[in-house]
Motif scaffolding. Structure first.
Motif, PDB file in Angstrom:
ATOM      1  N   TRP A  76      74.301 -46.227  19.732  1.00 18.14           N
ATOM      2  CA  TRP A  76      73.011 -46.759  20.182  1.00 18.14           C
ATOM      3  C   TRP A  76      72.758 -46.414  21.648  1.00 18.14           C
ATOM      4  O   TRP A  76      71.694 -45.915  22.024  1.00 18.14           O
ATOM      5  CB  TRP A  76      72.967 -48.274  19.960  1.00 18.14           C
ATOM      6  CG  TRP A  76      71.915 -48.969  20.762  1.00 18.14           C
ATOM      7  CD1 TRP A  76      72.074 -49.607  21.969  1.00 18.14           C
ATOM      8  CD2 TRP A  76      70.519 -49.072  20.453  1.00 18.14           C
ATOM      9  NE1 TRP A  76      70.885 -50.094  22.416  1.00 18.14           N
ATOM     10  CE2 TRP A  76      69.914 -49.794  21.512  1.00 18.14           C
ATOM     11  CE3 TRP A  76      69.741 -48.625  19.389  1.00 18.14           C
ATOM     12  CZ2 TRP A  76      68.544 -50.068  21.519  1.00 18.14           C
ATOM     13  CZ3 TRP A  76      68.374 -48.916  19.407  1.00 18.14           C
ATOM     14  CH2 TRP A  76      67.789 -49.622  20.454  1.00 18.14           C
TER      15      TRP A  76
ATOM     16  N   LEU B 170      72.472 -42.799  14.142  1.00 17.85           N
ATOM     17  CA  LEU B 170      71.180 -43.446  14.357  1.00 17.85           C
ATOM     18  C   LEU B 170      70.187 -42.360  14.726  1.00 17.85           C
ATOM     19  O   LEU B 170      70.449 -41.550  15.605  1.00 17.85           O
ATOM     20  CB  LEU B 170      71.273 -44.466  15.503  1.00 17.85           C
ATOM     21  CG  LEU B 170      72.268 -45.612  15.279  1.00 17.85           C
ATOM     22  CD1 LEU B 170      72.353 -46.495  16.514  1.00 17.85           C
ATOM     23  CD2 LEU B 170      71.859 -46.448  14.064  1.00 17.85           C
TER      24      LEU B 170
ATOM     25  N   SER C 164      69.633 -52.539  18.048  1.00 16.08           N
ATOM     26  CA  SER C 164      70.710 -52.244  18.983  1.00 16.08           C
ATOM     27  C   SER C 164      72.078 -52.742  18.506  1.00 16.08           C
ATOM     28  O   SER C 164      73.093 -52.334  19.059  1.00 16.08           O
ATOM     29  CB  SER C 164      70.388 -52.817  20.357  1.00 16.08           C
ATOM     30  OG  SER C 164      70.207 -54.210  20.266  1.00 16.08           O
TER      31      SER C 164
END
Ligand code: ZN
Ligand code: ZN
Ligand code: ZN
Length: 371
Positions: free
Chosen positions: A261, A345, A365
């Protein structure tokens, strides 16, 4: 002439300017993203029959068409574009020879069937042939306002499907079952779209970035990667989320998610006009390396997106190409721990005048827990 026709005319003029600069007399395109970009025509199922759009250096263009596809092509040909049909008995060779007669240099569709290229080389041995992407690549790489709007619409479909996609990941279900439900969910949300691709990679399969969705059953504690995209009016969406089925069995999963992230945020922060593509890659890669996972981030940070799922610009080490306003690409760092799990991600970033403008944005997150 329709608004769309004007759009194609503008694009043909830009192609002509690029051909002039690149010193080629014509670009020959077969059905695919480039032909669609200049005409709105796609498929036609021509396969081994040559169906081609020839764009000349003066901005004029004409079609070589199997006789059986003539009416389909005429719907898309601009009023001043001649259509040259050929019959199976005649073969396409005479039409191909006519199209390049008197020319010195021709740019040929990189993604066409090799047989067409080999026939061209034989039919016109004096013509210098090069890749069409070298001429046309810079045109498609910057999206105009209408293209960005289509991409945002495609992006909304995948964004809105994320909660449902994550909820599908339950213990005992196979990857293939989840995949089938995910496809249905995407089409329910946007019936006018096609599903471009889906990847469901659970547990240790998540350590393979391009895992082929299979028969593995999800177990409580698995980390699961879901990567999917749609296509609407030619333009694609592409998204990846990672979740855990209940409390993750691997104690490192939350930490790895957090590192990915943060790497993604660093890469997005680096996006603005003028910055070389490789610096966006480096921003993500340096962060992952500093956290001790450098050896486990085994692909580039991103790829351009538009009429194709993977197109220019590529966000990769060694690519010094500067970002320009209107470029659109994925930012998708990942960490893949063999035999254990993976985390990736992905969001789609657009380059705005002053930084990044997200085309779609699952901003989660912390590792989402489901099941
Ligand atoms: Zn990919
Ligand atoms: Zn993806
Ligand atoms: Zn992608």
């Amino acid at each position: 002439m329709s608004g769309e026709d004007h759009q194609y005319e503008r694009r043909l003029k830009r192609a002509a300017a690029a051909m002039d600069k690149g010193g080629v007399d014509a670009v020959l395109l077969t059905p695919g993203a480039d032909m669609f970009y200049f005409s709105g025509f796609e498929h036609g199922h021509a396969m081994k029959r040559l169906l081609a759009l020839a764009i000349r250096r003066d901005g004029t263009a004409g079609w070589i068409v199997p006789a059986m596809n003539e009416s389909q092509v005429r719907e898309h040909a601009l009023p001043d574009q001649p259509v040259r049909p050929w019959s199976d008995a005649e073969t396409y060779l005479p039409a191909l020879r006519e199209a390049v007669s008197g020319m010195k240099s021709v740019a040929f569709d990189d993604e066409a069937r090799a047989a067409f290229l080999l026939d061209l080389l034989e039919a016109a041995p004096g013509v210098r042939v090069r890749k069409a992407s070298g001429i046309l690549g810079p045109l498609r790489v910057r999206k105009d306002a209408a293209e960005l709007e289509l991409m945002r619409a495609a992006g909304r479909t995948v964004d809105e499907t994320i909660p449902e996609a994550i909820a599908l990941c339950r213990p005992g279900r196979t990857e293939a079952e989840i995949d089938a439900d995910l496809r249905k969910a995407l089409l329910r949300r946007s019936p006018e779209s096609q599903v471009a691709f889906t990847i469901v990679a659970s547990g240790p399969n998540g350590a393979l970035p391009h895992h082929d969705t299979g028969s593995r059953r999800l177990e409580r504690g698995d980390v699961v990667i879901l990567d999917f995209g749609t296509r609407r009016e030619g333009y694609h969406s592409d998204i990846t989320v990672t979740c855990a089925v209940g409390e993750p069995a691997d104690p490192e999963a939350r930490k790895v998610y957090r590192v990915v992230w943060e790497a993604q945020q660093k890469a997005l922060d680096a996006v603005r006009p003028g910055v070389p593509c490789e610096e966006v890659d480096r921003a993500a890669r340096d962060h992952i390396a500093a956290a001790g996972y450098g050896d486990y981030f085994i692909h580039r940070t991103g790829h351009g997106l538009g009429l194709q799922v993977h197109e220019e610009p590529f966000i990769v080490g060694g690519n010094r190409q500067p970002l320009e306003e209107g470029m659109v690409f994925s930012v998708e760092p990942g960490i893949y721990l063999p035999g254990r799990f993976g985390v990736r991600l992905e969001v789609i970033a657009g380059v705005a005048a002053d930084g990044v403008s997200l085309i779609n944005a699952p901003r989660v997150s912390e590792l989402p827990i489901t099941g």
